[in-house]
Design a protein around this motif. Sequence first.
Motif, PDB file in Angstrom:
ATOM      1  N   GLU A  15       9.234  -2.278  -4.860  1.00  0.00           N
ATOM      2  CA  GLU A  15       8.109  -1.768  -4.078  1.00  0.00           C
ATOM      3  C   GLU A  15       8.603  -1.000  -2.860  1.00  0.00           C
ATOM      4  O   GLU A  15       8.126   0.107  -2.557  1.00  0.00           O
ATOM      5  CB  GLU A  15       7.217  -2.913  -3.619  1.00  0.00           C
ATOM      6  CG  GLU A  15       6.354  -3.547  -4.692  1.00  0.00           C
ATOM      7  CD  GLU A  15       5.531  -4.702  -4.147  1.00  0.00           C
ATOM      8  OE1 GLU A  15       5.518  -4.875  -2.908  1.00  0.00           O
ATOM      9  OE2 GLU A  15       4.914  -5.428  -4.936  1.00  0.00           O
ATOM     10  N   LEU A  38       2.701  -0.154 -10.402  1.00  0.00           N
ATOM     11  CA  LEU A  38       1.409  -0.131  -9.720  1.00  0.00           C
ATOM     12  C   LEU A  38       0.629  -1.408  -9.995  1.00  0.00           C
ATOM     13  O   LEU A  38       0.027  -2.001  -9.090  1.00  0.00           O
ATOM     14  CB  LEU A  38       0.609   1.087 -10.181  1.00  0.00           C
ATOM     15  CG  LEU A  38      -0.770   1.285  -9.537  1.00  0.00           C
ATOM     16  CD1 LEU A  38      -0.638   1.445  -8.037  1.00  0.00           C
ATOM     17  CD2 LEU A  38      -1.476   2.480 -10.146  1.00  0.00           C
ATOM     18  N   LYS A  39       0.667  -1.879 -11.244  1.00  0.00           N
ATOM     19  CA  LYS A  39      -0.038  -3.105 -11.599  1.00  0.00           C
ATOM     20  C   LYS A  39       0.538  -4.301 -10.849  1.00  0.00           C
ATOM     21  O   LYS A  39      -0.208  -5.140 -10.327  1.00  0.00           O
ATOM     22  CB  LYS A  39       0.059  -3.325 -13.108  1.00  0.00           C
ATOM     23  CG  LYS A  39      -0.728  -4.536 -13.603  1.00  0.00           C
ATOM     24  CD  LYS A  39      -0.651  -4.660 -15.117  1.00  0.00           C
ATOM     25  CE  LYS A  39      -1.448  -5.878 -15.603  1.00  0.00           C
ATOM     26  NZ  LYS A  39      -1.395  -6.006 -17.086  1.00  0.00           N
ATOM     27  N   LEU A  80       0.823  -1.200   0.000  1.00  0.00           N
ATOM     28  CA  LEU A  80       0.000   0.000   0.000  1.00  0.00           C
ATOM     29  C   LEU A  80       0.861   1.256   0.000  1.00  0.00           C
ATOM     30  O   LEU A  80       0.513   2.266  -0.635  1.00  0.00           O
ATOM     31  CB  LEU A  80      -0.938  -0.004   1.206  1.00  0.00           C
ATOM     32  CG  LEU A  80      -2.190  -0.873   1.078  1.00  0.00           C
ATOM     33  CD1 LEU A  80      -2.950  -0.922   2.404  1.00  0.00           C
ATOM     34  CD2 LEU A  80      -3.100  -0.352  -0.017  1.00  0.00           C
ATOM     35  N   VAL A 134       1.894   1.756  -3.525  1.00  0.00           N
ATOM     36  CA  VAL A 134       0.799   2.327  -4.306  1.00  0.00           C
ATOM     37  C   VAL A 134       0.709   3.827  -4.053  1.00  0.00           C
ATOM     38  O   VAL A 134       0.539   4.629  -4.984  1.00  0.00           O
ATOM     39  CB  VAL A 134      -0.534   1.634  -3.943  1.00  0.00           C
ATOM     40  CG1 VAL A 134      -1.713   2.368  -4.578  1.00  0.00           C
ATOM     41  CG2 VAL A 134      -0.519   0.183  -4.398  1.00  0.00           C
ATOM     42  N   THR A 142       2.080  -4.247  -8.039  1.00  0.00           N
ATOM     43  CA  THR A 142       1.767  -4.110  -6.618  1.00  0.00           C
ATOM     44  C   THR A 142       0.336  -4.551  -6.319  1.00  0.00           C
ATOM     45  O   THR A 142       0.072  -5.234  -5.329  1.00  0.00           O
ATOM     46  CB  THR A 142       1.971  -2.649  -6.178  1.00  0.00           C
ATOM     47  OG1 THR A 142       3.346  -2.305  -6.339  1.00  0.00           O
ATOM     48  CG2 THR A 142       1.576  -2.458  -4.723  1.00  0.00           C
ATOM     49  N   VAL A 143      -0.595  -4.156  -7.198  1.00  0.00           N
ATOM     50  CA  VAL A 143      -1.988  -4.564  -7.003  1.00  0.00           C
ATOM     51  C   VAL A 143      -2.114  -6.075  -7.083  1.00  0.00           C
ATOM     52  O   VAL A 143      -2.843  -6.711  -6.302  1.00  0.00           O
ATOM     53  CB  VAL A 143      -2.891  -3.878  -8.037  1.00  0.00           C
ATOM     54  CG1 VAL A 143      -4.299  -4.464  -7.984  1.00  0.00           C
ATOM     55  CG2 VAL A 143      -2.929  -2.376  -7.791  1.00  0.00           C
ATOM     56  N   GLN A 144      -1.398  -6.689  -8.018  1.00  0.00           N
ATOM     57  CA  GLN A 144      -1.433  -8.145  -8.121  1.00  0.00           C
ATOM     58  C   GLN A 144      -0.897  -8.795  -6.845  1.00  0.00           C
ATOM     59  O   GLN A 144      -1.441  -9.794  -6.368  1.00  0.00           O
ATOM     60  CB  GLN A 144      -0.618  -8.592  -9.335  1.00  0.00           C
ATOM     61  CG  GLN A 144      -1.259  -8.248 -10.671  1.00  0.00           C
ATOM     62  CD  GLN A 144      -0.358  -8.518 -11.847  1.00  0.00           C
ATOM     63  OE1 GLN A 144       0.867  -8.661 -11.689  1.00  0.00           O
ATOM     64  NE2 GLN A 144      -0.934  -8.594 -13.035  1.00  0.00           N
ATOM     65  N   ARG A 145       0.162  -8.213  -6.335  1.00  0.00           N
ATOM     66  CA  ARG A 145       0.738  -8.763  -5.099  1.00  0.00           C
ATOM     67  C   ARG A 145      -0.221  -8.590  -3.926  1.00  0.00           C
ATOM     68  O   ARG A 145      -0.342  -9.466  -3.067  1.00  0.00           O
ATOM     69  CB  ARG A 145       2.064  -8.086  -4.814  1.00  0.00           C
ATOM     70  CG  ARG A 145       2.740  -8.586  -3.552  1.00  0.00           C
ATOM     71  CD  ARG A 145       4.203  -8.200  -3.524  1.00  0.00           C
ATOM     72  NE  ARG A 145       4.657  -8.005  -2.167  1.00  0.00           N
ATOM     73  CZ  ARG A 145       4.797  -8.973  -1.272  1.00  0.00           C
ATOM     74  NH1 ARG A 145       4.512 -10.211  -1.606  1.00  0.00           N
ATOM     75  NH2 ARG A 145       5.225  -8.716  -0.048  1.00  0.00           N
ATOM     76  N   MET A 146      -0.914  -7.469  -3.870  1.00  0.00           N
ATOM     77  CA  MET A 146      -1.904  -7.265  -2.815  1.00  0.00           C
ATOM     78  C   MET A 146      -2.991  -8.333  -2.879  1.00  0.00           C
ATOM     79  O   MET A 146      -3.439  -8.850  -1.854  1.00  0.00           O
ATOM     80  CB  MET A 146      -2.523  -5.873  -2.941  1.00  0.00           C
ATOM     81  CG  MET A 146      -1.576  -4.733  -2.594  1.00  0.00           C
ATOM     82  SD  MET A 146      -2.255  -3.115  -3.019  1.00  0.00           S
ATOM     83  CE  MET A 146      -3.668  -3.062  -1.947  1.00  0.00           C
ATOM     84  N   THR A 147      -3.422  -8.665  -4.109  1.00  0.00           N
ATOM     85  CA  THR A 147      -4.438  -9.705  -4.276  1.00  0.00           C
ATOM     86  C   THR A 147      -3.939 -11.043  -3.756  1.00  0.00           C
ATOM     87  O   THR A 147      -4.661 -11.784  -3.081  1.00  0.00           O
ATOM     88  CB  THR A 147      -4.823  -9.824  -5.759  1.00  0.00           C
ATOM     89  OG1 THR A 147      -5.316  -8.571  -6.228  1.00  0.00           O
ATOM     90  CG2 THR A 147      -5.895 -10.892  -5.957  1.00  0.00           C
TER      91      THR A 147
END
Length: 424
Positions: free
Chosen positions: A294, A248-249, A222, A225, A251-256
Amino acid sequence: MAIASFRGGRAAPRRFRFLRNFSYMEHIGLSVDSSEALARDIGAIARIGGVPSMLQMICDETGMGFAAVARVTDATWTACAVQDNIGFGLKTGGHLDLHTTLCFESRVARAPIIVDRFSDDVSYKGHHTPAIYRLESYISVPIITPSGEYFGNLCAIDPRPAKVSEPRVVRMFEVFANLIAMQLDSEQRQWTTEAALKDERATANLREQFIAVLGHDLRNPLSAVNATAEMLVRGLPDADLVGAGHRLKRTVQRMTRLIDDVMDFARGRLGSGMTASIQLVDDPTESLRSVVDELRDANPSRKIDVNFKIDRPVNCDVNRIQQLLSNLLGNALTYGAVDLPASVSVSVDANSMTLSVTNGGDPIPPHMLAKVFEPYWRPPSSTPGGGLGLGLYICKQIVEAHQGTLEVCSNITDGTCFTAKILA
């Protein structure tokens, strides 16, 4: 079990037939109580402090030589407490063949059986129980808890006749049986309450750790991001925007993936350990480098040195290894000296992969090194709101899921280094 003959000349010497095994009950299809359940019931009676005095009073008031509290089920007769003044030979925990006892019939009828003299009793003169055990007098009163559960019987026997049918004697047995039943019911309710409380605590702990793990592991991505969003707001050239968008993409995948990991972690109720989907990864370098990127974006003022030497495919759960590196490096940046670099090193040999993260600054005191992998542990220097103390605990679980080891060393000269070595 060998049984001693009656002492004091009350009856001719005789050995009594005890139940050595449950093959007969198994043969006729009845359930057999487990040794654990019987031990629990014996313990419950032992915790009723007045039982020995009750049995002694029964013998004194009736003149009978043997009194007992028995656990009686569909399959077993077990002595839970015994007062033996005649050498009957049955001790606490001993068993009788259920079908040789009158307690079996008392349980079926849920009523007392009282006999002053078997040799004169119309109903029981030819019964096999007095013949087997050479008895003349007998009394057995059911112990039924207020909830209606049949626990067993309060009973007394003797090879001589006795006036056990007298109202005062019967009333004494009934009162004692009720007192035992009420105490057993009280203990059962206490046990049920404690079990429910234990379950509730486990559920609360699971819920707490679920939230804590989620909050901890999503903090670093986060932050990345947020840093990327700041770059986009500042309106950098298009090439930089494309690169920031890719980060950013990722990072979002990793968050998922982290959310999926937390769900798995919660479903496993923590006690069975963290699972890992280990498979052959051609080259995990880029996956690990993205984690470093990140944290660089989230900590632009910090220097992070990287040394990757991965020259062969590696057996691992690459998502878990990313999580491991993120937690270790995030910990190094949080607690390491801000004017010294953090370093990441990953290498492989013939059988394993070694991942280490090092930071400079004040060392961890020796007496605290053994605690760093405990959940919710944080060093005394931690600032409020700085974390929940789960990161290193999670790292330990990931490494153990890979059949590896995670160690830490810390001193003023070399700094603090966490080293994970996994089979790969």
